[in-house]
Design an enzyme around this catalytic site. Structure first.
Site, short mmCIF file in Angstrom:
data_model
loop_
_atom_site.label_atom_id
_atom_site.label_comp_id
_atom_site.label_asym_id
_atom_site.label_seq_id
_atom_site.Cartn_x
_atom_site.Cartn_y
_atom_site.Cartn_z
N CYS A 2 -41.67 -117.73 18.17
CA CYS A 2 -42.71 -116.88 17.59
C CYS A 2 -43.28 -115.90 18.61
O CYS A 2 -43.25 -116.17 19.81
CB CYS A 2 -43.85 -117.74 17.09
SG CYS A 2 -43.35 -119.05 15.99
N ARG A 27 -37.04 -112.18 20.61
CA ARG A 27 -37.35 -113.59 20.84
C ARG A 27 -36.79 -114.49 19.74
O ARG A 27 -36.75 -115.70 19.89
CB ARG A 27 -38.87 -113.77 20.90
CG ARG A 27 -39.51 -113.07 22.06
CD ARG A 27 -41.01 -113.03 21.89
NE ARG A 27 -41.58 -114.36 21.92
CZ ARG A 27 -42.13 -114.90 22.99
NH1 ARG A 27 -42.18 -114.23 24.10
NH2 ARG A 27 -42.63 -116.11 22.96
N TRP A 74 -40.90 -118.07 13.79
CA TRP A 74 -39.64 -118.81 13.86
C TRP A 74 -39.98 -120.18 13.30
O TRP A 74 -40.69 -120.96 13.92
CB TRP A 74 -39.20 -118.88 15.32
CG TRP A 74 -37.80 -119.33 15.56
CD1 TRP A 74 -36.68 -118.54 15.50
CD2 TRP A 74 -37.35 -120.63 15.95
NE1 TRP A 74 -35.57 -119.30 15.82
CE2 TRP A 74 -35.95 -120.56 16.10
CE3 TRP A 74 -37.99 -121.85 16.18
CZ2 TRP A 74 -35.18 -121.67 16.46
CZ3 TRP A 74 -37.24 -122.95 16.55
CH2 TRP A 74 -35.84 -122.85 16.69
N ASN A 100 -48.72 -119.30 17.72
CA ASN A 100 -47.48 -119.78 18.36
C ASN A 100 -47.72 -121.23 18.78
O ASN A 100 -48.79 -121.53 19.31
CB ASN A 100 -47.16 -118.98 19.63
CG ASN A 100 -46.66 -117.59 19.33
OD1 ASN A 100 -46.54 -117.21 18.17
ND2 ASN A 100 -46.38 -116.83 20.38
N GLY A 101 -46.73 -122.08 18.61
CA GLY A 101 -46.88 -123.48 19.04
C GLY A 101 -46.88 -124.42 17.86
O GLY A 101 -46.54 -124.04 16.73
N GLU A 481 -20.61 -121.63 31.78
CA GLU A 481 -21.40 -120.47 31.39
C GLU A 481 -20.55 -119.49 30.55
O GLU A 481 -21.03 -118.93 29.57
CB GLU A 481 -21.96 -119.78 32.65
CG GLU A 481 -22.61 -118.42 32.46
CD GLU A 481 -23.83 -118.41 31.55
OE1 GLU A 481 -24.27 -119.48 31.10
OE2 GLU A 481 -24.32 -117.31 31.25
N LYS A 485 -21.58 -118.35 26.84
CA LYS A 485 -21.78 -116.94 26.45
C LYS A 485 -20.96 -116.61 25.23
O LYS A 485 -21.43 -115.98 24.29
CB LYS A 485 -21.36 -116.00 27.57
CG LYS A 485 -22.26 -115.53 28.65
CD LYS A 485 -23.61 -114.99 28.39
CE LYS A 485 -24.63 -116.00 27.96
NZ LYS A 485 -25.48 -116.56 28.96
N GLU A 488 -22.40 -118.32 22.03
CA GLU A 488 -23.69 -117.90 21.48
C GLU A 488 -23.66 -116.48 20.91
O GLU A 488 -24.35 -116.23 19.95
CB GLU A 488 -24.83 -118.10 22.47
CG GLU A 488 -24.73 -117.32 23.73
CD GLU A 488 -25.86 -117.64 24.70
OE1 GLU A 488 -26.91 -118.15 24.29
OE2 GLU A 488 -25.69 -117.36 25.89
N HIS A 504 -7.16 -135.39 31.55
CA HIS A 504 -7.88 -136.53 30.99
C HIS A 504 -8.26 -136.30 29.53
O HIS A 504 -9.12 -136.99 29.00
CB HIS A 504 -9.12 -136.84 31.84
CG HIS A 504 -8.79 -137.13 33.27
ND1 HIS A 504 -8.15 -138.27 33.65
CD2 HIS A 504 -8.93 -136.38 34.39
CE1 HIS A 504 -7.95 -138.24 34.96
NE2 HIS A 504 -8.41 -137.09 35.43
N LYS A 603 -35.20 -116.40 22.32
CA LYS A 603 -35.13 -116.04 23.73
C LYS A 603 -35.90 -117.02 24.61
O LYS A 603 -35.46 -117.38 25.68
CB LYS A 603 -35.66 -114.62 23.92
CG LYS A 603 -35.58 -114.10 25.35
CD LYS A 603 -34.15 -113.89 25.77
CE LYS A 603 -34.01 -113.50 27.21
NZ LYS A 603 -32.64 -113.71 27.71
C1 F6R Z 1 -28.26 -118.61 27.20
C2 F6R Z 1 -29.71 -118.63 27.33
C3 F6R Z 1 -30.40 -119.95 27.33
C4 F6R Z 1 -31.47 -119.97 28.43
C5 F6R Z 1 -32.27 -121.29 28.34
C6 F6R Z 1 -33.28 -121.41 29.45
O1 F6R Z 1 -27.76 -117.32 27.27
O2 F6R Z 1 -30.34 -117.62 27.42
O3 F6R Z 1 -29.49 -120.99 27.49
O4 F6R Z 1 -30.85 -119.85 29.66
O5 F6R Z 1 -32.93 -121.36 27.11
O6 F6R Z 1 -34.21 -120.38 29.41
P1 F6R Z 1 -35.14 -120.02 30.64
O7 F6R Z 1 -34.26 -119.55 31.74
O8 F6R Z 1 -36.05 -118.96 30.12
O9 F6R Z 1 -35.85 -121.28 31.01
#
Ligand code: F6R
Length: 608
Positions: A2, A27, A74, A100-101, A481, A485, A488, A504, A603
């Protein structure tokens, strides 16, 4: 998750609030709404889906007024719907609340209010706040909010307006960030600086359990016990331009291309090449203990966790510190036993990730000292630490983290180098590492120069529904990673594996329809990675290799090769991750995905 934007000033509130909501879109949200106040009149609109729909809805409506509140939701309690969108209101439609929360005791409060005759209009936890504030209001809105804060458990960032308290917004915070923005045309409050950076870069961070009454000319911060707090403004280094696309089709691509600059920003003012020792002012408050530290725990989530996982190898290479890495979300389930003088380093782009904050609090309880590697200045994680390093990567708007990853790797390498130089690392090794770091931005630029080649590779394989990513040692986390990427942003199923694990189990998956991205720089793992590629090729699996320039063996073997410049072993992840980011981006582009706002993702993950 949110987002909140509020405005009280001299200008028309509606366009400012809509613009702020657009800046919060990244976000992640499923509905949005706003309420604008004009004297004792409040007009409120809410809509499911994109901000553009809300904008369409309000554009034809007379919404006069120079103060108001707006929110992107959200869903947590109750499905995404207009009824459940914020602002939520009381029965008399006097109070309008954005939140928010999560209010954890909302069930009990709701039952009690229902017994008193309140008819609820939504399934949200937020609605109890509107009814409670309404019941406490006797002309002083801040006081009504304060009394409500005393009754609720859980987390909140709140924005509240009241029909009979015109020209003010009351905001309050517990566990969910809120920042006041100060400009010549009035005041803003947002959950995120990017929502208001177009209007101001002068900010004041609200702290835990504080509330503020914000008017056009002033703001008054107070504690939950009604004690007045004076706090001066800070200047944020982010600019309006940082949150624009600047000609790029997506923020993700823009941020991938910013990476040479991101590394430079993380290094700026921190290198002392002659001594082979970096300078990190933010850790000086704990330096005496830190330099003797022999046990370190790196915690984070998602992409930040993979940066931590690379850093573990770098700490092992450059220092004498016994380094452990942990997923923040799993951390609290462990029986923790920290040796004396243990440091926990929390790594987070947003600085607001709830799991990371929870892991830090648990570690602090058990006696660990806390450091942060954080991008957002003044964020909750940065405030929880005893010292730390800011990334200075600028705002990251694309939901998938890219530039922050290289920034985190840069700052963590500086930390390892600094500690290593106070332990056994020689001057020659220190100087060599600093020279290599200085050369990185140009080398990243070289990798970016292959974008069209990488785009062609993505075009060849994007139809494949399963991918494998392999790496060893420093580049094992890059395999993880790379797979994250791709998953997602393109929704292609991908697995990241330590290449040594192939035999394995995962080798059973190999077939001509399953591409493998093999991260194989010319390092101590090279021969072993070559064997893995042989095994895949003998089972007719296509191989995309990320290899060092001029590696003939890999060229002869792999179907496609993306070359990275030669660099010290422990810096290869910073170059190898770039092709992974671009492959994910271009696959998502060919599949016509919503690249900057992938489905179901947010985000900043502020709930556990
Ligand atoms: C992946 C991504 C998430 C963040 C994770 C941690 O592309 O963006 O996996 O890396 O939610 O977020 P932060 O770094 O803000 O603690």
């Amino acid at each position: 998750m949110c987002g909140i934007i509020c405005y009280v000033g001299q200008k028309d509130a509606k366009p400012i609030l809509i613009e702020g909501l657009k800046r919060l879109e990244y976000r992640g949200y499923d509905s949005a709404g706003l309420a604008v106040q004009d004297g004792n009149e409040i007009s409120c609109y809410r809509e499911l889906g994109k901000i553009a729909s809300l904008e369409g809805l309000v554009n034809g409506q007379p919404m006069e007024g120079t103060s108001g509140i707006a929110h992107t939701r959200w869903a947590t309690h109750g499905e995404p719907s207009v009824q459940n969108a914020h602002p939520q209101r009381d029965q008399a439609e006097n109070v309008f609340v954005i939140h928010n929360g999560i209010i954890e005791n909302y069930h009990l409060l709701k039952k009690r209010l229902e017994k008193e005759g309140v008819a609820f209009q939504s399934e949200t936890d937020t609605e109890v706040l509107a009814h409670l504030i309404s019941s406490h209001f006797d002309g002083d809105l801040a006081d009504a909010v304060r009394k409500t804060m005393g009754q609720v458990e859980g987390t909140f960032g709140l924005g509240v307006i009241h029909r009979h308290a015109p020209d003010q917004v009351v905001v309050a915070r517990r566990g969910s960030p809120l920042i006041i923005g100060v400009s010549d045309d009035g005041h803003f409050v947002a959950s995120d600086v990017s929502a208001m950076v177009r209007y101001t870069n002068k900010v004041v961070h609200l702290q835990e359990n504080e509330l503020a009454t914000v008017t056009a000319d002033d703001f008054f911060i107070s504690t939950a016990q009604a004690q007045r707090i004076e706090r001066s403004t800070e200047t944020v280094e982010w600019s309006a331009e940082d949150v624009e696309l600047n000609g790029f089709p997506h923020y993700m691509l823009k941020e991938i291309y910013e990476q040479p600059h991101t590394i430079k920003n993380a290094l700026r003012g921190r290198l002392e090449p002659g001594e082979g020792v970096p300078k990190l002012g933010g850790i000086m408050p704990v330096w005496e203990d830190l330099k003797n530290c022999r046990h370190m725990v790196l915690v984070a989530c998602g992409t930040s966790f993979y940066a931590a996982s690379v850093a573990k190898y770098i700490f092992e290479k450059l220092t004498e510190i016994d380094t452990e890495v942990g997923l923040a979300s799993e951390f609290r389930y462990r029986k923790l036993n920290f040796p004396p003088n243990t440091f926990m380093v929390a790594i987070s782009q947003s600085g607001e990730t709830a799991d990371t904050l929870a892991a830090m609090k648990e570690a602090k309880r058990k006696g660990a000292r806390l450091l942060g590697v954080v991008n957002v200045v003044g964020s909750s994680i940065s405030r929880e630490t005893d010292g730390g390093i800011y990334n200075h990567a600028g705002p990251e708007i694309g939901v998938a983290s890219t530039k922050n990853f290289v920034s985190q790797l840069t700052t963590l390498t500086l930390l390892a180098l600094l500690l290593g130089r106070h332990q056994n690392l020689s001057l020659t090794e220190g100087v060599r590492a600093i020279r290599a770091l200085e050369a990185l931005p140009e080398q990243v630029r070289e990798v970016l120069g292959q974008a069209s080649h990488i785009e062609a590779i993505a075009e060849k394989y994007y139809h494949c529904t399963n991918w494998l990513f392999l790496g060893r040692k420093y580049n094992y986390p890059i395999a993880l990673e790379g797979a994250l990427k791709l998953k997602e942003v393109s929704y292609i199923h991908a697995e990241g594996y330590a290449a040594g694990e192939m035999k394995h189990g995962p080798i059973a998956l190999i077939n001509p329809e399953m591409p493998t991205v093999a991260v194989i720089p010319k390092d101590e793992m090279h021969e072993k990675m070559l064997s893995n590629i042989h095994e895949i090729k003998s089972r007719k699996g296509p191989v995309i290799a990320i290899a060092t320039q001029g590696d003939e063996k890999v060229r002869d073997l792999a179907d496609d090769v993306i070359e990275i410049p030669h660099v010290l072993d422990f810096l290869t992840p910073m170059l190898a991750v770039i092709p992974c980011q671009l492959l994910a981006y271009y696959c998502a582009k060919f599949l016509e995905r919503d690249i900057d706002k992938p489905r179901n993702l947010a985000k900043s993950v502020t709930v556990e």
